[in-house]
Design an enzyme around this catalytic site. Structure first.
Site, PDB file in Angstrom:
ATOM      1  N   LYS A  22     -32.515 -20.754  -9.229  1.00  0.00           N
ATOM      2  CA  LYS A  22     -32.210 -22.331  -9.408  1.00  0.00           C
ATOM      3  C   LYS A  22     -31.100 -22.076 -10.758  1.00  0.00           C
ATOM      4  O   LYS A  22     -30.038 -22.785 -10.937  1.00  0.00           O
ATOM      5  CB  LYS A  22     -33.504 -22.892  -9.927  1.00  0.00           C
ATOM      6  N   ASN A  23     -31.563 -21.419 -11.638  1.00  0.00           N
ATOM      7  CA  ASN A  23     -30.650 -21.416 -13.040  1.00  0.00           C
ATOM      8  C   ASN A  23     -29.413 -20.585 -12.912  1.00  0.00           C
ATOM      9  O   ASN A  23     -28.686 -20.833 -13.818  1.00  0.00           O
ATOM     10  CB  ASN A  23     -31.589 -20.617 -14.219  1.00  0.00           C
ATOM     11  N   CYS A 116     -37.331 -34.098 -24.120  1.00  0.00           N
ATOM     12  CA  CYS A 116     -37.849 -33.878 -22.724  1.00  0.00           C
ATOM     13  C   CYS A 116     -39.203 -33.538 -23.239  1.00  0.00           C
ATOM     14  O   CYS A 116     -39.613 -33.089 -24.411  1.00  0.00           O
ATOM     15  CB  CYS A 116     -37.254 -33.026 -21.794  1.00  0.00           C
ATOM     16  N   ARG A 121     -34.668 -30.160 -27.522  1.00  0.00           N
ATOM     17  CA  ARG A 121     -33.607 -29.815 -26.796  1.00  0.00           C
ATOM     18  C   ARG A 121     -32.108 -30.666 -26.976  1.00  0.00           C
ATOM     19  O   ARG A 121     -31.515 -31.191 -25.889  1.00  0.00           O
ATOM     20  CB  ARG A 121     -33.817 -29.948 -25.269  1.00  0.00           C
ATOM     21  N   ASP A 304     -39.751 -19.284 -19.544  1.00  0.00           N
ATOM     22  CA  ASP A 304     -40.151 -19.817 -18.118  1.00  0.00           C
ATOM     23  C   ASP A 304     -41.270 -19.041 -17.511  1.00  0.00           C
ATOM     24  O   ASP A 304     -41.773 -19.463 -16.471  1.00  0.00           O
ATOM     25  CB  ASP A 304     -39.012 -20.034 -17.539  1.00  0.00           C
ATOM     26  N   ARG A 396     -38.707 -29.198  -8.281  1.00  0.00           N
ATOM     27  CA  ARG A 396     -37.533 -29.034  -8.792  1.00  0.00           C
ATOM     28  C   ARG A 396     -37.104 -27.524  -8.717  1.00  0.00           C
ATOM     29  O   ARG A 396     -36.071 -27.265  -8.912  1.00  0.00           O
ATOM     30  CB  ARG A 396     -37.584 -29.529 -10.346  1.00  0.00           C
TER      31      ARG A 396
HETATM   32  C1  UD1 Z   1     -32.090 -22.735 -20.074  1.00  0.00           C
HETATM   33  C2  UD1 Z   1     -32.921 -22.798 -18.630  1.00  0.00           C
HETATM   34  C3  UD1 Z   1     -34.461 -23.154 -18.924  1.00  0.00           C
HETATM   35  C4  UD1 Z   1     -34.982 -22.022 -19.948  1.00  0.00           C
HETATM   36  C5  UD1 Z   1     -34.273 -22.060 -21.254  1.00  0.00           C
HETATM   37  C6  UD1 Z   1     -34.637 -20.969 -21.912  1.00  0.00           C
HETATM   38  C7  UD1 Z   1     -31.223 -23.520 -17.079  1.00  0.00           C
HETATM   39  C8  UD1 Z   1     -30.684 -24.616 -16.076  1.00  0.00           C
HETATM   40  N1  UD1 Z   1     -32.364 -24.060 -17.763  1.00  0.00           N
HETATM   41  O1  UD1 Z   1     -32.327 -24.152 -20.500  1.00  0.00           O
HETATM   42  O2  UD1 Z   1     -35.210 -22.771 -17.517  1.00  0.00           O
HETATM   43  O3  UD1 Z   1     -36.162 -22.570 -20.326  1.00  0.00           O
HETATM   44  O4  UD1 Z   1     -32.946 -21.808 -20.812  1.00  0.00           O
HETATM   45  O5  UD1 Z   1     -34.486 -19.760 -21.496  1.00  0.00           O
HETATM   46  O6  UD1 Z   1     -30.695 -22.415 -17.273  1.00  0.00           O
HETATM   47  N2  UD1 Z   1     -30.601 -25.594 -28.492  1.00  0.00           N
HETATM   48  C9  UD1 Z   1     -30.148 -26.250 -29.476  1.00  0.00           C
HETATM   49  N3  UD1 Z   1     -28.832 -26.836 -29.632  1.00  0.00           N
HETATM   50  C10 UD1 Z   1     -28.120 -26.594 -28.488  1.00  0.00           C
HETATM   51  C11 UD1 Z   1     -28.640 -25.905 -27.399  1.00  0.00           C
HETATM   52  C12 UD1 Z   1     -30.057 -25.429 -27.179  1.00  0.00           C
HETATM   53  O7  UD1 Z   1     -30.814 -26.702 -30.524  1.00  0.00           O
HETATM   54  O8  UD1 Z   1     -27.176 -27.110 -28.320  1.00  0.00           O
HETATM   55  C13 UD1 Z   1     -32.215 -25.098 -28.369  1.00  0.00           C
HETATM   56  C14 UD1 Z   1     -33.070 -25.668 -27.405  1.00  0.00           C
HETATM   57  O9  UD1 Z   1     -33.623 -26.993 -28.094  1.00  0.00           O
HETATM   58  C15 UD1 Z   1     -34.094 -24.785 -27.546  1.00  0.00           C
HETATM   59  C16 UD1 Z   1     -33.268 -23.468 -27.698  1.00  0.00           C
HETATM   60  O10 UD1 Z   1     -32.043 -23.768 -28.118  1.00  0.00           O
HETATM   61  O11 UD1 Z   1     -35.053 -24.851 -28.379  1.00  0.00           O
HETATM   62  C17 UD1 Z   1     -32.891 -22.951 -26.257  1.00  0.00           C
HETATM   63  O12 UD1 Z   1     -32.307 -23.857 -25.320  1.00  0.00           O
HETATM   64  P1  UD1 Z   1     -31.364 -23.175 -24.205  1.00  0.00           P
HETATM   65  O13 UD1 Z   1     -31.317 -21.853 -24.210  1.00  0.00           O
HETATM   66  O14 UD1 Z   1     -30.032 -24.028 -24.309  1.00  0.00           O
HETATM   67  O15 UD1 Z   1     -32.016 -24.028 -22.741  1.00  0.00           O
HETATM   68  P2  UD1 Z   1     -31.486 -24.459 -21.536  1.00  0.00           P
HETATM   69  O16 UD1 Z   1     -29.974 -23.615 -21.498  1.00  0.00           O
HETATM   70  O17 UD1 Z   1     -31.461 -25.846 -21.689  1.00  0.00           O
END
Ligand code: UD1
Length: 416
Positions: A22-23, A116, A121, A304, A396
């Site tokens: 998925k990711n 969420c 996030r 995850d 999902r």
């Molecule tokens: C992706 C995965 C999700 C997984 C997560 C962490 C996908 C589609 N989803 O989510 O399944 O649980 O990685 O391995 O690939 N953050 C910030 N600012 C930003 C971006 C992130 O503060 O601009 C923080 C987030 O709140 C979180 C951490 O960084 O605490 C990691 O988030 P991130 O790696 O971005 O998760 P996703 O990419 O949304």
């Protein structure tokens, strides 16, 4: 609303084939926006999130054709550069259209994802990186309004490791003028898979899989044929289920080299593993030994997989300490597992899980995708009947979960 009914307490036995990730599928689908040529994908999983991404791209004018695991995306004619709130709120990964739209069309309007269930996030790192590449970005009425001429390569040091943030910036950089260096980049295998797909489309990317990614922008990208990598989280979920419930399970079509942290913890729990090129066999007899773990960006233990291992610890011999470091509110499944008789104490983002001899089936509620997977594992080991509500979360991210588990001998069914 659909529920999942599990009559637990039986070992799992048999073979299942792992789906496409998925990711990896979601960012790769969004990469289709970078070119006016068709992108043909294979091993695309049948998931609600993939359907949502198809809908999102479709309403922008992308022609999306699907035939089993094959999908063709043609973004020749784009009629809208907007990712509306209705779609972004059901799937945060929708923000992955931002980089590609901005790089190819100089314009994008993407709803802010907002909070969420598992934490705040934010997407500030995506925005900061695009600004460094010359984009003008404003937040208006809940939308990210982004404009740019041709993006310019830049050196971007990300404040924290973000998976979709790295992917968004890598896609934008692929069409930028000059070289972009992403430092403190995410090393997740899905980032590497996206980089490989982009390379097949003609992008010049080095270092994906390390924490420094170098992208030399090109003037245009072509179409490509690309096969999405296997889903390491689905793989890990089945392995955790077998380790908790006992039995012998073989997973095929997997990518064992992406699962080191998970496999190490399974061995620590007492599972016997036989790892092949693209298969993993697990054998577990007796009660697992409890394991302690801390989630971390790849190659650390995946957040995850945290809920599934909490279920394992719930029935293990001994006490496991589980610390979540990525999301601030990702322990909600612990409360539901307590309803099944688990002995779990939560202190902030740490759970102390004392293994109990047996769990007892009960009604529980899924709160997010991976929490649901944890509850399924718990339900498989619990004596009697467990009824899991709100399983749309599972749809999902897991393809035909109840069918696959059913094939392993689990008594599991979807009820209305
Ligand atoms: C992706 C995965 C999700 C997984 C997560 C962490 C996908 C589609 N989803 O989510 O399944 O649980 O990685 O391995 O690939 N953050 C910030 N600012 C930003 C971006 C992130 O503060 O601009 C923080 C987030 O709140 C979180 C951490 O960084 O605490 C990691 O988030 P991130 O790696 O971005 O998760 P996703 O990419 O949304």
């Amino acid at each position: 609303m659909d529920k999942l009914r599990i009559s637990g307490g039986r070992p799992l036995e048999g073979e299942v084939r792992v789906s496409g990730a998925k990711n990896a599928a979601l960012p790769i689908m969004c990469a289709a926006l970078l070119t006016d040529r068709p992108l043909a994908l294979a091993n695309v999983p049948a998931l609600a999130d993939v359907a949502t991404a198809g809908k999102l791209l479709g309403q922008m004018g992308v022609a999306v054709e699907r035939d089993g695991g094959r999908m063709t995306l043609d973004a020749r004619r784009i009629t809208s550069r907007v990712a509306p709130y209705e779609l972004v709120k059901t799937m945060r990964a929708s923000v992955l259209v931002l980089g590609p739209l901005l790089a190819r069309f100089g314009e994008a309007r993407v709803s802010l994802p907002g909070g969420c269930a598992i934490g705040a996030r934010p997407v500030d790192q995506h925005i900061k990186g695009l600004q460094a590449m010359g984009a003008a970005i404003a937040i208006e009425q809940g939308y990210i309004e982004a404009r740019a001429g041709r993006l310019r390569g830049a050196r971007i040091v990300m404040d924290l490791v973000t998976v979709t943030g790295t992917e968004n910036l890598m896609m934008a950089a692929a069409l930028a003028e000059g070289t972009t260096v992403l430092e403190n980049a995410a090393r997740e295998p899905e980032v590497v898979d996206l980089a490989r797909c982009l390379a097949a489309m003609g992008a010049k990317i080095e270092g994906a899989g390390s924490d420094v990614i170098r992208v030399e922008g090109v003037g245009r990208l072509e179409g490509a044929d690309y096969r999405v990598m296997p889903d390491r989280i689905e793989t890990g979920t089945f392995l955790a289920a077998a380790a908790a419930a006992g039995g012998r399970v073989r997973l095929t079509g997997a990518a064992p080299q992406t699962l080191d942290a998970t496999l190490a913890k399974l061995r620590e729990a007492g599972a016997k593993l036989a790892v092949g090129e693209d298969s993993i066999a697990i054998e577990m007899s007796g009660r697992p030994a409890s394991v302690s773990l801390r989630t971390a960006p790849y190659p650390g233990f995946a957040t995850d997989m945290q809920a599934q291992f909490m279920a394992l610890d719930a029935v293990a011999e001994g006490t496991g300490v589980i610390t979540e470091t990525i999301f601030e509110n990702r322990m909600m499944h612990a409360l539901e597992m307590q309803r099944l008789g688990a002995d779990i104490t939560i202190q902030g983002t740490t759970a102390v899980v004392k293994g109990v001899g047996r769990l007892q089936g009960a009604n529980v509620m899924a709160t997010d995708l991976r929490a649901s997977a944890g509850l399924v594992v718990a339900g498989l080991v619990a004596q009697g009947e467990t009824l899991i509500d709100r399983i749309y979360h599972l749809d999902r991210g897991y393809e035909a979960l109840e069918k696959k588990l059913g094939a392993l001998g689990a008594r599991i069914e979807r009820v209305k």
